[in-house]
Design a protein around this motif. Structure first.
Motif, PDB file in Angstrom:
ATOM      1  N   GLU A  12      -4.848  -9.232   2.143  1.00  0.00           N
ATOM      2  CA  GLU A  12      -3.770  -9.252   3.125  1.00  0.00           C
ATOM      3  C   GLU A  12      -3.537  -7.853   3.703  1.00  0.00           C
ATOM      4  OE1 GLU A  12      -0.003 -12.115   3.207  1.00  0.00           O
ATOM      5  OE2 GLU A  12       0.280 -10.396   1.872  1.00  0.00           O
ATOM      6  N   LYS A  14      -1.573  -5.458   7.104  1.00  0.00           N
ATOM      7  CA  LYS A  14      -0.463  -5.432   8.064  1.00  0.00           C
ATOM      8  C   LYS A  14      -0.725  -4.341   9.099  1.00  0.00           C
ATOM      9  CE  LYS A  14       4.381  -4.057   8.176  1.00  0.00           C
ATOM     10  NZ  LYS A  14       5.557  -3.767   7.357  1.00  0.00           N
ATOM     11  N   GLN A  89      -5.332 -17.005  11.557  1.00  0.00           N
ATOM     12  CA  GLN A  89      -4.420 -16.488  12.586  1.00  0.00           C
ATOM     13  C   GLN A  89      -3.404 -15.531  11.964  1.00  0.00           C
ATOM     14  OE1 GLN A  89      -4.521 -17.078  15.954  1.00  0.00           O
ATOM     15  NE2 GLN A  89      -6.451 -18.116  15.493  1.00  0.00           N
ATOM     16  N   LYS A  91       0.191 -13.674  11.307  1.00  0.00           N
ATOM     17  CA  LYS A  91       1.608 -14.077  11.356  1.00  0.00           C
ATOM     18  C   LYS A  91       2.359 -12.904  11.982  1.00  0.00           C
ATOM     19  CE  LYS A  91       2.704 -16.367   7.701  1.00  0.00           C
ATOM     20  NZ  LYS A  91       3.062 -16.596   6.271  1.00  0.00           N
ATOM     21  N   THR A  93       5.716 -11.109  13.599  1.00  0.00           N
ATOM     22  CA  THR A  93       7.188 -11.116  13.663  1.00  0.00           C
ATOM     23  C   THR A  93       7.649  -9.804  14.298  1.00  0.00           C
ATOM     24  OG1 THR A  93       7.278 -10.186  11.429  1.00  0.00           O
ATOM     25  CG2 THR A  93       7.509 -12.579  11.625  1.00  0.00           C
ATOM     26  N   ALA A 107       2.155  -7.521  12.458  1.00  0.00           N
ATOM     27  CA  ALA A 107       1.142  -8.581  12.340  1.00  0.00           C
ATOM     28  C   ALA A 107       0.601  -8.571  10.910  1.00  0.00           C
ATOM     29  CB  ALA A 107       0.009  -8.346  13.329  1.00  0.00           C
ATOM     30  N   PHE A 109      -1.870 -10.463   8.252  1.00  0.00           N
ATOM     31  CA  PHE A 109      -3.054 -11.329   8.342  1.00  0.00           C
ATOM     32  C   PHE A 109      -3.978 -11.072   7.152  1.00  0.00           C
ATOM     33  CE2 PHE A 109      -3.649  -7.324  10.402  1.00  0.00           C
ATOM     34  CZ  PHE A 109      -4.930  -6.918  10.068  1.00  0.00           C
ATOM     35  N   SER A 307      -5.685 -18.239   3.973  1.00  0.00           N
ATOM     36  CA  SER A 307      -5.594 -18.938   5.261  1.00  0.00           C
ATOM     37  C   SER A 307      -6.810 -19.839   5.481  1.00  0.00           C
ATOM     38  CB  SER A 307      -5.490 -17.926   6.402  1.00  0.00           C
ATOM     39  OG  SER A 307      -6.580 -17.012   6.364  1.00  0.00           O
TER      40      SER A 307
END
Length: 436
Positions: A12, A14, A89, A91, A93, A107, A109, A307
């Protein structure tokens, strides 16, 4: 400009994206002006709607579209600059704080993992092999003859035996009450073909035309008719007609009726052998491919993108619902399907897909055009007009993509078999054909 990529977990990541407010507003204004030229509204001529009215009606939706587009573009650029292989995709915010004159978004992901494949020379793979025997050809000939059998009425004093076609009336009751599907008139079946439950066939065996018999029948727990599964019924059956089967002789006439080019018994057997060998080849390849993929997965180390696994679970659930719908299940799209039921299989598929992709990339095992062509021709060879089937495959890119995927898997299988410890095992023709 360097992109700051923050690691949150194994896979993961960011990235914080920033967009100038004036760029967003400029694009919104531009789109609203284009929209004003064509928009239709009561009380105004086309293209003459005031901008204030257009903005009031469409401003929010256009602003939303622009934000989506610009954030998506910014993410794609940032991921490309950071040389990231994004899985699924992102995410996105809105960030807690934005610089002056900027909008900021976080972002989150996942990236595709690094795949480490161990020494394949230490992997052990069981490789099956089968021979098409004369007995297998004889058995196939018997099936072909059965498909072309004819029937003639048996003598009045003859009893029903295996292979006979019987016409019966029957009625079944459970606890003295009739049940749905338990009664029929002039019902035909062939004794010994397994169309009816064993007790039913045993009851009819030996009966002569005009004779009746009452017998108990226990429906299996897994019987397809849920209302009677696991219950015991009492049946009465009456034989109305008995017909003996006549199989065609194995001769030139049979070969001709089957469309064999060399219409001789030898030509017929040779054609059967060729078709069986083709079927055996595909079945062995499928079985050996599974063994290879198991060995490959056991030698690979990688983390799975959540994902990608979730996307595979969603696909499998969608497929399960489509299957239920095809079976006539009402409101199949609303039937609760537990995700956890599919997760282990989804994880295996994702893991295998990533491992195979890495092996293909690092060893140049991509499908070559001539390999695809050869596979299509093999698939088409068993049809009456192979050239038409070849055109059918080449007429649709999706069908060709499916063939390409199979060829790649075959290339991987051959590559691994060339590296691993291979244990040859011979299986009988019957065992190979019996396994799905």
């Amino acid at each position: 400009m360097a992109v700051n990529v923050e690691t949150l977990d194994k896979l993961e990541r960011k990235i914080t994206l920033t967009l100038p407010v004036n760029v967003i507003q400029s694009e919104v204004d531009s789109r609203l002006k284009r929209l004003a030229r064509t928009v239709k509204m009561d009380g105004f001529r086309p293209g003459k709607v005031p901008m204030t009215v257009v903005t009031q009606r469409y401003g929010y939706s256009v602003h939303y579209e622009v934000m989506n587009d610009k954030v998506g573009e910014a993410f794609a650029v940032a991921a490309n600059e950071a040389k990231l292989r994004v899985a699924g995709q992102p995410k996105i915010t809105e960030a807690e704080q934005s610089p002056e004159g900027q909008l900021a978004f976080d972002a989150i992901f996942e990236v595709f993992p690094e795949v480490v494949i161990g020494d394949l020379a230490t992997a052990e793979v069981e490789k099956l092999q089968t021979e098409v025997t004369e007995a297998a050809i004889d058995k196939t000939l018997d099936i072909l003859r059965k498909q072309r059998r004819t029937f003639s009425q048996r003598a009045q004093d003859a009893g029903a035996e295996a292979g006979d076609r019987v016409t019966v009336d029957f009625e079944g009751k459970i606890d003295g009450e009739p049940f749905s599907g338990g009664k029929a008139e002039d019902f035909q079946f062939i004794v010994g073909d397994g169309q009816m439950l064993k007790e039913f066939e045993e009851a009819v065996s030996g009966l002569k035309t005009g004779e009746s018999k009452t017998f108990p029948l226990a429906f299996p727990e897994d019987y397809h008719g849920k209302d009677v599964a696991g219950k015991q019924a009492d049946f009465m059956v009456t034989v109305k007609k008995l017909e003996a089967a006549h199989l065609p002789e194995v001769n030139e006439a049979l070969a001709k009726s089957l469309g064999i080019a060399d219409a001789t018994v030898e030509g017929l057997r040779a054609d059967i052998r060729k078709n069986l060998e083709r079927e055996v080849k595909f079945r062995l390849l499928a079985r050996n491919k599974t063994a290879v993929m198991d060995a490959l997965v056991s030698k690979a180390e990688l983390d799975l993108p959540k994902s990608s696994v979730q996307a595979e679970v969603d696909r499998m659930i969608e497929s399960a619902r489509a299957d239920l719908k095809q079976r006539g299940i009402k409101d199949a799209d609303k039937v609760p399907v537990p995700e956890e039921m599919f997760r282990p299989q989804a994880e295996r598929r994702v893991r295998l897909g990533l491992v195979v992709a890495e092996l293909v990339r690092s060893n140049e095992l991509q499908a070559k055009p001539e390999q695809i062509k050869q596979h299509v021709e093999e698939l088409s060879a068993s049809y009456e007009k192979p050239a038409e089937v070849v055109r059918w495959y080449y007429g649709d890119n999706r069908r060709l993509a499916e063939v390409e995927a199979i060829v790649i898997e075959n290339n991987v299988t051959e590559f691994v078999l060339g590296k691993a410890k291979v244990v040859d095992k011979t299986v009988s023709f019957d065992d190979l054909m019996a396994q799905q």
